[in-house]
Design an enzyme around this catalytic site. Structure first.
Site, PDB file in Angstrom:
ATOM      1  N   SER A   1      22.495  26.733  40.478  1.00 41.92           N
ATOM      2  CA  SER A   1      21.084  26.468  40.742  1.00 41.92           C
ATOM      3  C   SER A   1      20.479  27.623  41.545  1.00 41.92           C
ATOM      4  O   SER A   1      21.146  28.193  42.428  1.00 41.92           O
ATOM      5  CB  SER A   1      20.930  25.174  41.543  1.00 41.92           C
ATOM      6  OG  SER A   1      21.465  24.076  40.856  1.00 41.92           O
TER       7      SER A   1
ATOM      8  N   THR B   1      18.204  23.160  42.225  1.00 41.76           N
ATOM      9  CA  THR B   1      16.792  23.506  42.300  1.00 41.76           C
ATOM     10  C   THR B   1      15.941  22.258  42.137  1.00 41.76           C
ATOM     11  O   THR B   1      14.894  22.123  42.770  1.00 41.76           O
ATOM     12  CB  THR B   1      16.434  24.534  41.217  1.00 41.76           C
ATOM     13  OG1 THR B   1      17.375  25.607  41.255  1.00 41.76           O
ATOM     14  CG2 THR B   1      15.030  25.088  41.428  1.00 41.76           C
TER      15      THR B   1
ATOM     16  N   HIS C   1      17.005  18.863  32.251  1.00 43.83           N
ATOM     17  CA  HIS C   1      17.455  19.146  30.888  1.00 43.83           C
ATOM     18  C   HIS C   1      16.808  18.216  29.854  1.00 43.83           C
ATOM     19  O   HIS C   1      15.616  17.925  29.915  1.00 43.83           O
ATOM     20  CB  HIS C   1      18.975  19.107  30.806  1.00 43.83           C
ATOM     21  CG  HIS C   1      19.665  20.102  31.676  1.00 43.83           C
ATOM     22  ND1 HIS C   1      19.140  21.336  31.952  1.00 43.83           N
ATOM     23  CD2 HIS C   1      20.854  20.052  32.337  1.00 43.83           C
ATOM     24  CE1 HIS C   1      19.961  22.004  32.743  1.00 43.83           C
ATOM     25  NE2 HIS C   1      21.007  21.249  32.990  1.00 43.83           N
TER      26      HIS C   1
END
Length: 307
Positions: free
Chosen positions: A81, A133, A177
């Site tokens: 991340s 993140t 995602h």
């Protein structure tokens, strides 16, 4: 009487092809379609001159933790991340390509019932990683939108978050995602789009996943790895069908149409090269987070490859 033939001059032997004789580089990235699409050509030895790879598939929470082990990390290259960078840049360098950064691709906050941000006050929220993140964006958003703050944070693998919200195990879930495309099938509702909030308040694209490599490899080697990653991305774009079987093999029974949407959203011009806008987005996120005391401050020039 036959004329004698002139003897042929022997051809000089062909020079041997340049090959990497060093052991393969150990790399860890996720089985998600964007990563397998990006690294297919390199992982299969199709990028001319690129060093061979020894690939391990791991969830982002796992790779974040591995990178934090520093010199004891067993991998040379990892997908992590962007929020993890301030903790690992002493040992690892950010490659300017191969990662995930873009627009309209941020994490979502999902609940079982429609509601307002204030409804998360004191509630349990599942997140994919406390160093992700997504979670950093969530903390920046919640500081403004959730009076009194949320309650307990539970870390779950990203594929387990929506079932947990649906089943009432947690009150809300932070998803990433392909969950952007599939959450309605779980009967869930979008409470907030953190990417949209980030873009609206900063004007910057959204930094999500970074590719890092061990600094001890040296500047020349790091530049070589960046070139290999960039070439692998471009080869994937030039012949998308070549990586199809590899992508679907590791896509955890994902619908092929969803895998295509996933790739289309997360593999973009920033994957080939961060460029000025990409670096500005990463600096913007980490500088703002450091000002809020959420991550350590970045040293000047820490994001660029050594020369």
């Amino acid at each position: 009487m036959s004329t004698p033939r002139t003897p042929r001059t022997p051809r000089p032997p062909r020079p041997p092809r340049t090959q990497h004789t060093a052991p393969p580089l150990a790399i860890a990235y996720s089985p998600c379609p964007n990563d397998t699409f990006v690294f297919h050509a390199w992982a299969h030895g199709l990028v001319p001159g690129a060093p061979p790879l020894d690939v391990t598939f791991a969830d982002i929470d796992v790779t974040n933790g591995l990178a934090e082990r520093g010199a004891d990390c067993p991998y040379d290259v990892l997908k992590v991340s962007y929020a993890q960078l301030p903790y690992v840049l002493d040992e690892f360098a950010l490659l300017p390509c191969g990662g995930a950064l873009g627009r309209g691709c941020g994490p979502l906050v999902l609940t079982r019932e429609p509601g307002q941000a204030a409804s998360l006050s004191g509630r349990t929220v599942a997140v994919p990683s406390e160093r992700s993140t997504a979670y950093l964006l969530f903390r920046l958003w919640a500081a403004e939108a959730v009076p009194g703050g949320v309650g307990e944070i539970v870390v779950l693998p990203f594929h387990a978050i929506m079932p947990a919200v649906r089943d009432g195990t947690v009150d809300a879930g932070l998803v990433i995602h392909e969950a952007r495309f599939t959450y309605p099938a779980y009967g869930l509702h979008q409470l907030a789009d953190l990417g949209e909030h980030w873009e609206r308040t900063t004007g910057l694209p959204i930094p999500l996943g970074a590719i890092i490599a061990r600094r001890s490899l040296g500047a020349a080697r790091l530049a070589e790895l960046a070139d290999a990653a960039r070439a692998s991305v471009r080869m994937a774009w030039d012949d998308p069908a070549a990586s199809r079987a590899y992508v679907l093999e590791h896509a955890q029974e994902m619908d092929p149409a969803v895998a295509d949407q996933h790739i289309g959203l997360y593999v973009n011009e920033f994957t080939a090269d961060l460029g000025d806008a990409g670096y500005a987005a990463v600096r913007g996120l980490l500088t703002r987070a450091a000002a809020e005391g959420l991550v350590p401050a970045l040293p000047p020039g820490a994001l660029r490859l050594p020369e």
